[in-house]
Design a protein around this motif. Structure first.
Motif, short mmCIF file in Angstrom:
data_model
loop_
_atom_site.label_atom_id
_atom_site.label_comp_id
_atom_site.label_asym_id
_atom_site.label_seq_id
_atom_site.Cartn_x
_atom_site.Cartn_y
_atom_site.Cartn_z
N THR A 136 0.82 -1.21 0.00
CA THR A 136 0.00 0.00 0.00
C THR A 136 0.85 1.27 0.00
O THR A 136 0.38 2.34 -0.37
N ARG A 137 2.09 1.15 0.40
CA ARG A 137 2.98 2.33 0.44
C ARG A 137 3.44 2.70 -0.96
O ARG A 137 3.43 3.87 -1.33
N SER A 138 3.81 1.72 -1.75
CA SER A 138 4.34 2.00 -3.09
C SER A 138 3.31 1.78 -4.20
O SER A 138 3.52 2.20 -5.33
N GLY A 139 2.20 1.09 -3.87
CA GLY A 139 1.21 0.76 -4.89
C GLY A 139 1.66 -0.38 -5.78
O GLY A 139 1.10 -0.59 -6.86
N ARG A 140 2.64 -1.15 -5.33
CA ARG A 140 3.21 -2.24 -6.14
C ARG A 140 2.47 -3.55 -5.85
O ARG A 140 2.22 -3.89 -4.70
N VAL A 141 2.15 -4.27 -6.91
CA VAL A 141 1.49 -5.56 -6.80
C VAL A 141 2.39 -6.63 -7.40
O VAL A 141 2.92 -6.45 -8.51
N THR A 142 2.58 -7.73 -6.69
CA THR A 142 3.40 -8.83 -7.20
C THR A 142 2.68 -10.15 -7.01
O THR A 142 1.83 -10.30 -6.12
N VAL A 143 3.00 -11.11 -7.88
CA VAL A 143 2.52 -12.48 -7.76
C VAL A 143 3.75 -13.38 -7.77
O VAL A 143 4.51 -13.38 -8.74
N ASP A 144 3.98 -14.09 -6.67
CA ASP A 144 5.18 -14.91 -6.52
C ASP A 144 6.44 -14.06 -6.76
O ASP A 144 7.43 -14.52 -7.34
N GLY A 145 6.39 -12.81 -6.33
CA GLY A 145 7.54 -11.92 -6.44
C GLY A 145 7.66 -11.19 -7.76
O GLY A 145 8.52 -10.31 -7.92
N PRO A 147 6.34 -8.57 -10.55
CA PRO A 147 5.45 -7.40 -10.59
C PRO A 147 4.33 -7.56 -11.60
O PRO A 147 4.50 -8.16 -12.66
N VAL A 148 3.17 -7.03 -11.24
CA VAL A 148 1.99 -7.05 -12.10
C VAL A 148 1.55 -5.61 -12.33
O VAL A 148 1.34 -4.87 -11.37
N LYS A 149 1.41 -5.23 -13.58
CA LYS A 149 1.01 -3.87 -13.90
C LYS A 149 -0.51 -3.79 -14.01
O LYS A 149 -1.12 -4.50 -14.80
N LEU A 150 -1.10 -2.89 -13.20
CA LEU A 150 -2.55 -2.73 -13.19
C LEU A 150 -2.93 -1.29 -13.52
O LEU A 150 -2.16 -0.36 -13.27
N THR A 151 -4.12 -1.12 -14.07
CA THR A 151 -4.64 0.23 -14.26
C THR A 151 -5.09 0.77 -12.89
O THR A 151 -5.20 0.02 -11.91
N HIS A 153 -8.05 1.72 -11.87
CA HIS A 153 -9.29 1.11 -11.38
C HIS A 153 -9.07 -0.35 -11.00
O HIS A 153 -9.68 -0.84 -10.03
N GLU A 154 -8.23 -1.07 -11.72
CA GLU A 154 -7.91 -2.45 -11.34
C GLU A 154 -7.22 -2.47 -10.00
O GLU A 154 -7.50 -3.34 -9.15
N TYR A 155 -6.30 -1.52 -9.78
CA TYR A 155 -5.59 -1.45 -8.50
C TYR A 155 -6.56 -1.15 -7.36
O TYR A 155 -6.50 -1.77 -6.29
N ARG A 156 -7.46 -0.19 -7.57
CA ARG A 156 -8.43 0.15 -6.53
C ARG A 156 -9.28 -1.06 -6.16
O ARG A 156 -9.56 -1.31 -4.98
N LEU A 157 -9.70 -1.80 -7.17
CA LEU A 157 -10.54 -2.97 -6.94
C LEU A 157 -9.78 -4.04 -6.16
O LEU A 157 -10.28 -4.57 -5.15
N LEU A 158 -8.56 -4.34 -6.59
CA LEU A 158 -7.77 -5.34 -5.89
C LEU A 158 -7.46 -4.89 -4.47
O LEU A 158 -7.54 -5.68 -3.52
N SER A 159 -7.11 -3.62 -4.30
CA SER A 159 -6.79 -3.10 -2.97
C SER A 159 -7.98 -3.24 -2.03
O SER A 159 -7.83 -3.67 -0.88
N TYR A 160 -9.18 -2.91 -2.51
CA TYR A 160 -10.35 -3.01 -1.64
C TYR A 160 -10.62 -4.46 -1.25
O TYR A 160 -10.88 -4.77 -0.07
N LEU A 161 -10.52 -5.36 -2.22
CA LEU A 161 -10.75 -6.77 -1.91
C LEU A 161 -9.69 -7.31 -0.95
O LEU A 161 -10.01 -8.08 -0.04
N MET A 162 -8.44 -6.90 -1.14
CA MET A 162 -7.38 -7.41 -0.27
C MET A 162 -7.47 -6.83 1.14
O MET A 162 -7.13 -7.50 2.12
#
Length: 223
Positions: A136-145, A147-151, A153-162
């Motif tokens: 949440t500090r950097s806005g970085r999303v990773t899967v098994d280390g 990085p995954v690039k999100l738009t 709105h995709e980031y907001r959605l994933l962040s809320y669910l997580m």
């Protein structure tokens, strides 16, 4: 996550809103206590940044009214007043944190992140669900280390669910918390974003619960 900024200084209000939007939040704003109180009464905010010295209705009165009505969203008091008695009054009214002007924007952003974490039961800035990690500090999303690039709105959605892992979240709730009040809300777009997220993440952590909404569950993860 959807936030409300109530600040009568137009320049500072815009600066805060811009910084929060750049950090990935949906943000509404008000320039006086009357409008701010109305928005807080009628919209489901995840947190509020509230100035004390507001026109029409002061911040402490607004906060007292929210708490009397059972509004539980975290509130950060933002004010030029630095007397300890003012801080005590703000906390007794129901504030969760206090920032004195002038301040560094990074400090305010950090306090917002901390409030949102605590409100949803997370201890650190990094939230994990199976192989998916969101910083949440950097806005970085990773899967098994990796990085995954999100738009945005995709980031907001994933962040809320997580932030709400293990709880079923309806499409209506997602729509209310992902978009500001001026956005043309269409809950059908949620399905589109969910589909894109599943494809980009490549792991099955987002379950569709028929008739209810979506559930993020690491126990269901599979590649």
């Amino acid at each position: 996550m959807r936030l409300l900024v109530v600040e009568d200084d137009a320049i500072l209000n815009r600066q805060i809103v811009t910084s929060l939007e750049q950090a990935g939040y949906a943000v509404d704003s008000a320039s006086d206590g009357e409008e701010g109180q109305f928005l807080g009464d009628t919209e489901p905010y995840d947190a509020v940044i509230l100035d004390l010295g507001l026109p029409k209705v002061d911040g402490v009165t607004v906060l007292n009214a929210w708490r009397r009505e059972g509004r539980k969203m975290p509130v950060i008091i933002l004010t030029a007043r630095d007397r300890w008695s003012d801080k005590v009054q703000g906390f007794d009214a129901g504030a969760d944190d206090y920032v004195t002007k002038p301040f560094h924007m990074e400090e305010l952003l950090a306090r917002v992140r901390a409030l949102l974490r605590r409100a949803t039961g997370h201890a650190t800035s990094e939230i994990s669900c199976g192989p998916v990690k969101l910083d949440t500090r950097s806005g970085r999303v990773t899967v098994d280390g990796n990085p995954v690039k999100l738009t945005s709105h995709e980031y907001r959605l994933l962040s809320y669910l997580m932030h709400h892992t293990g709880r079923i979240v309806s499409r209506g709730e997602l729509t209310e918390h992902l978009y500001d009040q001026d956005f043309d809300r269409d809950s059908n777009t949620i399905e589109v974003f969910i589909g894109r997220l599943r494809k980009k993440l490549g792991v099955d952590i987002i379950q569709t619960v028929r008739g209810l909404g979506y559930l993020l569950d690491a126990g269901q993860t599979r590649t």
